[in-house]
Design an enzyme around this catalytic site. Sequence first.
Site, PDB file in Angstrom:
ATOM      1  N   THR A   8       0.834  -1.199   0.000  1.00  7.29           N
ATOM      2  CA  THR A   8       0.000   0.000   0.000  1.00  7.29           C
ATOM      3  C   THR A   8       0.863   1.241   0.000  1.00  7.29           C
ATOM      4  OG1 THR A   8      -1.842   1.136   1.071  1.00  7.29           O
ATOM      5  CG2 THR A   8      -0.185   0.201   2.528  1.00  7.29           C
ATOM      6  N   ASN A  10      -0.911   3.981   1.082  1.00  3.05           N
ATOM      7  CA  ASN A  10      -1.856   4.761   1.874  1.00  3.05           C
ATOM      8  C   ASN A  10      -1.462   4.652   3.354  1.00  3.05           C
ATOM      9  OD1 ASN A  10      -4.143   5.372   3.475  1.00  3.05           O
ATOM     10  ND2 ASN A  10      -5.496   5.072   1.717  1.00  3.05           N
ATOM     11  N   HIS A  12      -2.786   5.898   5.990  1.00  2.00           N
ATOM     12  CA  HIS A  12      -3.900   5.644   6.917  1.00  2.00           C
ATOM     13  C   HIS A  12      -4.139   4.144   7.041  1.00  2.00           C
ATOM     14  CE1 HIS A  12      -5.163   9.871   6.972  1.00  2.00           C
ATOM     15  NE2 HIS A  12      -4.932   9.859   5.676  1.00  2.00           N
ATOM     16  N   LYS A  13      -4.131   3.471   5.877  1.00  2.00           N
ATOM     17  CA  LYS A  13      -4.339   2.017   5.903  1.00  2.00           C
ATOM     18  C   LYS A  13      -3.231   1.330   6.698  1.00  2.00           C
ATOM     19  CE  LYS A  13      -6.368   0.904   1.407  1.00  2.00           C
ATOM     20  NZ  LYS A  13      -6.076   0.119   0.194  1.00  2.00           N
ATOM     21  N   ASP A  69      -7.704  -4.093  -1.120  1.00  2.00           N
ATOM     22  CA  ASP A  69      -8.454  -3.172  -1.965  1.00  2.00           C
ATOM     23  C   ASP A  69      -9.826  -2.993  -1.339  1.00  2.00           C
ATOM     24  OD1 ASP A  69      -8.297  -1.422  -4.182  1.00  2.00           O
ATOM     25  OD2 ASP A  69      -9.722  -2.665  -5.254  1.00  2.00           O
ATOM     26  N   THR A  70     -10.268  -1.745  -1.300  1.00  2.00           N
ATOM     27  CA  THR A  70     -11.501  -1.410  -0.587  1.00  2.00           C
ATOM     28  C   THR A  70     -12.403  -0.572  -1.457  1.00  2.00           C
ATOM     29  OG1 THR A  70     -10.401  -1.472   1.565  1.00  2.00           O
ATOM     30  CG2 THR A  70     -12.387  -0.138   1.421  1.00  2.00           C
ATOM     31  N   ASP A 152     -14.852   8.408   5.309  1.00  2.00           N
ATOM     32  CA  ASP A 152     -15.192   8.268   6.733  1.00  2.00           C
ATOM     33  C   ASP A 152     -16.128   9.360   7.269  1.00  2.00           C
ATOM     34  OD1 ASP A 152     -13.891   5.880   7.074  1.00  2.00           O
ATOM     35  OD2 ASP A 152     -12.089   6.724   7.981  1.00  2.00           O
TER      36      ASP A 152
HETATM   37  P1  ITT Z   1      -3.509   1.623  -1.907  1.00  6.35           P
HETATM   38  O1  ITT Z   1      -4.075   1.118  -3.206  1.00  6.35           O
HETATM   39  O2  ITT Z   1      -2.152   2.234  -2.050  1.00  6.35           O
HETATM   40  O3  ITT Z   1      -3.564   0.609  -0.800  1.00  6.35           O
HETATM   41  P2  ITT Z   1      -5.778   3.450  -1.998  1.00  6.35           P
HETATM   42  O4  ITT Z   1      -6.052   4.724  -1.248  1.00  6.35           O
HETATM   43  O5  ITT Z   1      -5.728   3.504  -3.499  1.00  6.35           O
HETATM   44  O6  ITT Z   1      -4.446   2.823  -1.383  1.00  6.35           O
HETATM   45  P3  ITT Z   1      -8.056   1.603  -2.177  1.00  6.35           P
HETATM   46  O7  ITT Z   1      -7.931   1.571  -3.654  1.00  6.35           O
HETATM   47  O8  ITT Z   1      -8.174   0.317  -1.459  1.00  6.35           O
HETATM   48  O9  ITT Z   1      -6.833   2.393  -1.528  1.00  6.35           O
HETATM   49  O10 ITT Z   1      -9.273   2.466  -1.678  1.00  6.35           O
HETATM   50  C1  ITT Z   1     -10.088   3.181  -2.541  1.00  6.35           C
HETATM   51  C2  ITT Z   1     -10.630   4.406  -1.883  1.00  6.35           C
HETATM   52  O11 ITT Z   1     -11.682   4.004  -0.995  1.00  6.35           O
HETATM   53  C3  ITT Z   1      -9.674   5.225  -1.025  1.00  6.35           C
HETATM   54  O12 ITT Z   1      -8.929   6.133  -1.788  1.00  6.35           O
HETATM   55  C4  ITT Z   1     -10.642   5.928  -0.094  1.00  6.35           C
HETATM   56  O13 ITT Z   1     -11.213   7.031  -0.722  1.00  6.35           O
HETATM   57  C5  ITT Z   1     -11.724   4.873   0.104  1.00  6.35           C
HETATM   58  N1  ITT Z   1     -11.489   4.108   1.337  1.00  6.35           N
HETATM   59  C6  ITT Z   1     -10.783   2.955   1.465  1.00  6.35           C
HETATM   60  N2  ITT Z   1     -10.796   2.543   2.750  1.00  6.35           N
HETATM   61  C7  ITT Z   1     -11.506   3.468   3.434  1.00  6.35           C
HETATM   62  C8  ITT Z   1     -11.863   3.617   4.785  1.00  6.35           C
HETATM   63  O14 ITT Z   1     -11.466   2.757   5.725  1.00  6.35           O
HETATM   64  N3  ITT Z   1     -12.589   4.683   5.137  1.00  6.35           N
HETATM   65  C9  ITT Z   1     -13.000   5.582   4.221  1.00  6.35           C
HETATM   66  N4  ITT Z   1     -12.693   5.527   2.924  1.00  6.35           N
HETATM   67  C10 ITT Z   1     -11.956   4.476   2.529  1.00  6.35           C
END
Ligand code: ITT
Length: 192
Positions: A8, A10, A12-13, A69-70, A152
């Site tokens: 990652t 990110n 925060h993650k 991935d979220t 969030d």
């Molecule tokens: P990495 O791929 O580098 O891990 P990313 O920010 O691109 O980081 P994701 O593709 O998994 O992460 O997430 C997609 C978006 O979903 C992310 O940019 C946030 O806007 C949102 N998101 C993910 N997890 C979240 C959370 O716990 N709370 C709020 N928004 C979240």
Amino acid sequence: MKKLLFATNNAHKLAEVGAVLGPAYTLATPRDCGVTEEIPETQPTLEGNARQKARYLYERTGLDCFADDTGLEVAALGGAPGVHSARYATDGHDFAANNRLLLENLRGAADRRARFRTVICLIEGGEERLFEGIVEGRILDREAGCEGFGYDPLFVPDGFDRTFAEMTAEEKNAVSHRGRAVRRLAGYLHGK
Ligand code: ITT
């Protein structure tokens, strides 16, 4: 202490996952292993992207690793923004613009149900394993709170009257999509 590589960029993650895994694990990032370019995520599903990110890092480093991935899946929007959550409003990770667009697209909507879904892909010795975590909730009609990141400030999990951005990191992790997925990952790793 076991070292795990987390695919990652990110921060925060990284903090959330580190807190759930606890002191038995140290997390390393792609940068720690000399991988500084953006890791591609071009697949049409969360599962596909989690696998793509983990596989990319594994192929470059040869080290066991995992990726998350979220997506935020909003019922009234047919599951959008879903896999496009990071780039909903713009090409970049513009959290404020994403939140504004979500509010606009839900203006006046009575059905505000939504869920966060996280898929983690672990690669160990070249073998893949997936772990999922889901939290159901609803989207407010305005932002509240300044903790956390992304969507969030708009998301209230079922059983609460506060957004994730109004919770401490511990409170969010206890019920969140990512907390749930990471506890499944940890359960698997502990059980080995
Ligand atoms: P990495 O791929 O580098 O891990 P990313 O920010 O691109 O980081 P994701 O593709 O998994 O992460 O997430 C997609 C978006 O979903 C992310 O940019 C946030 O806007 C949102 N998101 C993910 N997890 C979240 C959370 O716990 N709370 C709020 N928004 C979240």
